[in-house]
Design a protein around this motif. Structure first.
Motif, short mmCIF file in Angstrom:
data_model
loop_
_atom_site.label_atom_id
_atom_site.label_comp_id
_atom_site.label_asym_id
_atom_site.label_seq_id
_atom_site.Cartn_x
_atom_site.Cartn_y
_atom_site.Cartn_z
N GLU A 18 -3.11 1.50 -4.28
CA GLU A 18 -1.77 1.07 -3.86
C GLU A 18 -0.82 0.97 -5.06
O GLU A 18 0.37 1.20 -4.91
N GLN A 19 -1.36 0.66 -6.23
CA GLN A 19 -0.51 0.58 -7.43
C GLN A 19 0.20 1.91 -7.69
O GLN A 19 1.37 1.93 -8.04
N PRO A 144 -1.17 -12.84 5.16
CA PRO A 144 -1.95 -12.57 6.37
C PRO A 144 -2.53 -11.16 6.35
O PRO A 144 -1.94 -10.24 5.76
N THR A 145 -3.64 -10.97 7.02
CA THR A 145 -4.31 -9.67 7.09
C THR A 145 -3.38 -8.60 7.65
O THR A 145 -3.43 -7.45 7.20
N GLU A 146 -2.53 -8.97 8.60
CA GLU A 146 -1.61 -7.98 9.17
C GLU A 146 -0.71 -7.38 8.09
O GLU A 146 -0.39 -6.20 8.12
N ILE A 147 -0.31 -8.20 7.15
CA ILE A 147 0.59 -7.72 6.10
C ILE A 147 -0.18 -6.88 5.08
O ILE A 147 0.29 -5.82 4.67
N THR A 148 -1.36 -7.34 4.66
CA THR A 148 -2.12 -6.54 3.69
C THR A 148 -2.55 -5.21 4.30
O THR A 148 -2.58 -4.19 3.60
N SER A 149 -2.85 -5.19 5.59
CA SER A 149 -3.18 -3.93 6.27
C SER A 149 -1.96 -3.01 6.32
O SER A 149 -2.07 -1.79 6.16
N TRP A 150 -0.79 -3.61 6.56
CA TRP A 150 0.44 -2.83 6.60
C TRP A 150 0.71 -2.20 5.23
O TRP A 150 1.09 -1.03 5.15
N ILE A 151 0.49 -2.95 4.17
CA ILE A 151 0.68 -2.42 2.81
C ILE A 151 -0.23 -1.21 2.61
O ILE A 151 0.19 -0.17 2.10
N ALA A 152 -1.50 -1.34 3.01
CA ALA A 152 -2.46 -0.23 2.87
C ALA A 152 -2.01 0.99 3.67
O ALA A 152 -2.14 2.13 3.21
N LEU A 154 1.08 1.76 4.44
CA LEU A 154 2.23 2.34 3.75
C LEU A 154 1.80 3.22 2.58
O LEU A 154 2.39 4.26 2.32
N ALA A 155 0.75 2.79 1.88
CA ALA A 155 0.27 3.56 0.73
C ALA A 155 -0.19 4.95 1.17
O ALA A 155 -0.10 5.91 0.38
#
Length: 169
Positions: A18-19, A144-152, A154-155
């Motif tokens: 993600e970086q 929240p997991t929903e946000i970290t999953s969303w970040i992934a 997006l990557a």
């Protein structure tokens, strides 16, 4: 990110994939959109308004108004759509403001000082009282997991940059 009025802060260390998937402006834009999502959950006023402070001028402009081509800028487009949906969901407005980088000690420390625990960071902020220190007692929450999953997700939208072929013409 953190909320000046709520005292709620968060931080997330991007994994290596993600970086490299986001450029610096996208990271700042994503952080502002996530911070707005979190802070609006803690705003109980009848007319919620997200006071979005950022040291990135592109982010400040994009939080106010953004329209991205989904083909050439898929990450920015998805962040803009999620941001708009969040504002509509909370019947809120957004008031982005540019904050000089030298005054952004709290957000910078939250995003860089992963060698410090949450408790150590809060103690540091309480001791130094940097500019824009929250009104309420600060607490750092996990995303929240929903946000970290969303970040992934997006990557995964990262566009491959075209390389210029320099040939003699």
């Amino acid at each position: 990110g953190y909320g000046y009025n709520s005292g709620v802060a968060w931080r997330y260390q991007l994994p290596p994939l993600e970086q490299v998937s986001f450029d610096i402006n996208q990271k700042e834009y994503l952080a502002s959109a996530i911070n707005q999502m979190i802070q609006l959950q803690y705003d109980n006023s009848p007319f919620p308004c997200s006071n979005d402070l950022t040291d990135n001028t592109s982010t400040a402009a994009w939080m106010y108004k953004s329209n991205f081509d989904p083909c050439s800028h898929p990450i920015n487009n998805e962040i803009a759509r999620a941001n708009a949906e969040n504002l509509l969901k909370h019947d809120a407005c957004c008031y982005p403001q540019h904050l000089p980088g030298a005054s952004n000690d709290i957000a910078d420390s939250l995003s860089r000082d992963f060698h410090l625990s949450n408790e150590q960071l809060i103690a540091l902020f309480n001791h130094t009282k940097p500019p824009y220190f929250p009104i309420k007692q600060m607490r750092i929450i996990e995303l929240p997991t929903e946000i970290t999953s969303w970040i992934a997700s997006l990557a995964q939208l990262r566009t491959n940059k075209r390389e210029l072929k320099w040939e003699r013409t």
